[in-house]
Motif scaffolding. Structure first.
Motif, PDB file in Angstrom:
ATOM      1  N   ALA A  46       0.838  -1.206   0.000  1.00  0.00           N
ATOM      2  CA  ALA A  46       0.000   0.000   0.000  1.00  0.00           C
ATOM      3  C   ALA A  46       0.874   1.259   0.000  1.00  0.00           C
ATOM      4  O   ALA A  46       0.577   2.241  -0.698  1.00  0.00           O
ATOM      5  CB  ALA A  46      -0.939  -0.001   1.207  1.00  0.00           C
ATOM      6  N   TRP A  47       1.974   1.225   0.757  1.00  0.00           N
ATOM      7  CA  TRP A  47       2.904   2.358   0.776  1.00  0.00           C
ATOM      8  C   TRP A  47       3.568   2.518  -0.596  1.00  0.00           C
ATOM      9  O   TRP A  47       3.711   3.641  -1.087  1.00  0.00           O
ATOM     10  CB  TRP A  47       3.949   2.165   1.873  1.00  0.00           C
ATOM     11  N   LEU A  48       3.959   1.409  -1.215  1.00  0.00           N
ATOM     12  CA  LEU A  48       4.548   1.490  -2.557  1.00  0.00           C
ATOM     13  C   LEU A  48       3.555   2.075  -3.564  1.00  0.00           C
ATOM     14  O   LEU A  48       3.929   2.910  -4.393  1.00  0.00           O
ATOM     15  CB  LEU A  48       4.990   0.104  -3.041  1.00  0.00           C
ATOM     16  N   GLN A  49       2.306   1.637  -3.496  1.00  0.00           N
ATOM     17  CA  GLN A  49       1.280   2.180  -4.390  1.00  0.00           C
ATOM     18  C   GLN A  49       1.183   3.697  -4.221  1.00  0.00           C
ATOM     19  O   GLN A  49       1.168   4.444  -5.202  1.00  0.00           O
ATOM     20  CB  GLN A  49      -0.090   1.546  -4.101  1.00  0.00           C
ATOM     21  N   GLU A  50       1.105   4.137  -2.978  1.00  0.00           N
ATOM     22  CA  GLU A  50       1.003   5.572  -2.695  1.00  0.00           C
ATOM     23  C   GLU A  50       2.244   6.304  -3.210  1.00  0.00           C
ATOM     24  O   GLU A  50       2.144   7.366  -3.831  1.00  0.00           O
ATOM     25  CB  GLU A  50       0.824   5.806  -1.196  1.00  0.00           C
ATOM     26  N   THR A  51       3.417   5.742  -2.954  1.00  0.00           N
ATOM     27  CA  THR A  51       4.677   6.383  -3.322  1.00  0.00           C
ATOM     28  C   THR A  51       4.904   6.412  -4.827  1.00  0.00           C
ATOM     29  O   THR A  51       5.263   7.452  -5.393  1.00  0.00           O
ATOM     30  CB  THR A  51       5.855   5.667  -2.637  1.00  0.00           C
ATOM     31  N   LEU A  52       4.704   5.301  -5.491  1.00  0.00           N
ATOM     32  CA  LEU A  52       5.069   5.188  -6.901  1.00  0.00           C
ATOM     33  C   LEU A  52       3.999   5.663  -7.872  1.00  0.00           C
ATOM     34  O   LEU A  52       4.317   6.116  -8.972  1.00  0.00           O
ATOM     35  CB  LEU A  52       5.433   3.738  -7.229  1.00  0.00           C
ATOM     36  N   VAL A  53       2.742   5.569  -7.468  1.00  0.00           N
ATOM     37  CA  VAL A  53       1.650   5.902  -8.382  1.00  0.00           C
ATOM     38  C   VAL A  53       0.964   7.217  -8.017  1.00  0.00           C
ATOM     39  O   VAL A  53       0.587   7.988  -8.899  1.00  0.00           O
ATOM     40  CB  VAL A  53       0.615   4.749  -8.432  1.00  0.00           C
ATOM     41  N   HIS A  54       0.816   7.495  -6.718  1.00  0.00           N
ATOM     42  CA  HIS A  54      -0.005   8.623  -6.297  1.00  0.00           C
ATOM     43  C   HIS A  54       0.768   9.805  -5.721  1.00  0.00           C
ATOM     44  O   HIS A  54       0.158  10.801  -5.352  1.00  0.00           O
ATOM     45  CB  HIS A  54      -1.041   8.144  -5.275  1.00  0.00           C
ATOM     46  N   THR A  55       2.076   9.712  -5.645  1.00  0.00           N
ATOM     47  CA  THR A  55       2.890  10.816  -5.139  1.00  0.00           C
ATOM     48  C   THR A  55       3.467  11.575  -6.324  1.00  0.00           C
ATOM     49  O   THR A  55       3.866  10.956  -7.320  1.00  0.00           O
ATOM     50  CB  THR A  55       4.033  10.279  -4.250  1.00  0.00           C
ATOM     51  N   ALA A  56       3.528  12.890  -6.207  1.00  0.00           N
ATOM     52  CA  ALA A  56       4.109  13.709  -7.271  1.00  0.00           C
ATOM     53  C   ALA A  56       5.529  13.217  -7.570  1.00  0.00           C
ATOM     54  O   ALA A  56       6.270  12.838  -6.658  1.00  0.00           O
ATOM     55  CB  ALA A  56       4.135  15.172  -6.854  1.00  0.00           C
ATOM     56  N   CYS A  57       5.882  13.222  -8.832  1.00  0.00           N
ATOM     57  CA  CYS A  57       7.181  12.694  -9.259  1.00  0.00           C
ATOM     58  C   CYS A  57       8.340  13.331  -8.505  1.00  0.00           C
ATOM     59  O   CYS A  57       9.311  12.654  -8.177  1.00  0.00           O
ATOM     60  CB  CYS A  57       7.357  12.884 -10.756  1.00  0.00           C
ATOM     61  N   ASP A  58       8.251  14.624  -8.213  1.00  0.00           N
ATOM     62  CA  ASP A  58       9.360  15.295  -7.543  1.00  0.00           C
ATOM     63  C   ASP A  58       9.482  14.904  -6.067  1.00  0.00           C
ATOM     64  O   ASP A  58      10.508  15.155  -5.448  1.00  0.00           O
ATOM     65  CB  ASP A  58       9.259  16.814  -7.692  1.00  0.00           C
ATOM     66  N   LYS A  59       8.482  14.257  -5.509  1.00  0.00           N
ATOM     67  CA  LYS A  59       8.523  13.802  -4.107  1.00  0.00           C
ATOM     68  C   LYS A  59       8.763  12.299  -3.987  1.00  0.00           C
ATOM     69  O   LYS A  59       9.064  11.797  -2.920  1.00  0.00           O
ATOM     70  CB  LYS A  59       7.204  14.151  -3.395  1.00  0.00           C
TER      71      LYS A  59
END
Length: 121
Positions: A35-48
């Motif tokens: 779930a953290w990977l999904q949030e990080t890789l798909v739903h977080t702005a590229c610069d973050k």
């Protein structure tokens, strides 16, 4: 390399705790870390995205999912190469290997199909 049309592949698994895979102890850690990977890789702005990955050990169930970071290094390389291109989930399974949650991701646009004659011009 990507500017030259080279496909960069990072092979791995979003959960890699082999001893926990033998029992049922991997179910919850795999779900939480995925779930953290999904949030990080798909739903977080590229610069973050890179910032979050640098602090991956702080993610929910991070060390339970990855006792050693060596299986995350291919992901780090691919995300670095992706730069500011969006991420997408290409595979997601909640019952992988008897109950684990596992995912695969891609970055950037999907190229058009290769010409029928196989030339990649």
């Amino acid at each position: 390399m990507r500017d030259e049309g080279v496909l960069i592949i990072g092979s791995g698994l979003s959960y890699h705790n082999l001893s926990a895979m033998r029992g049922t102890g991997g179910y919850e850690p795999s779900r939480r870390f995925d779930a953290w990977l999904q949030e990080t890789l798909v739903h977080t702005a590229c610069d973050k995205r890179a910032e979050r990955l640098l602090d991956w050990q702080q993610a929910p169930a991070a060390r339970a999912a990855h006792p050693r970071e060596d299986h995350l290094i291919p992901l780090m390389v691919v995300v670095g190469a992706a730069e500011n291109e969006a991420g997408a989930t290409t595979y997601h399974q909640k019952d992988f290997a008897g109950g684990l949650t596992a995912s695969s991701f891609r970055f950037g646009r999907v190229p058009a199909a290769a010409p029928a004659n196989g030339d990649l011009q």
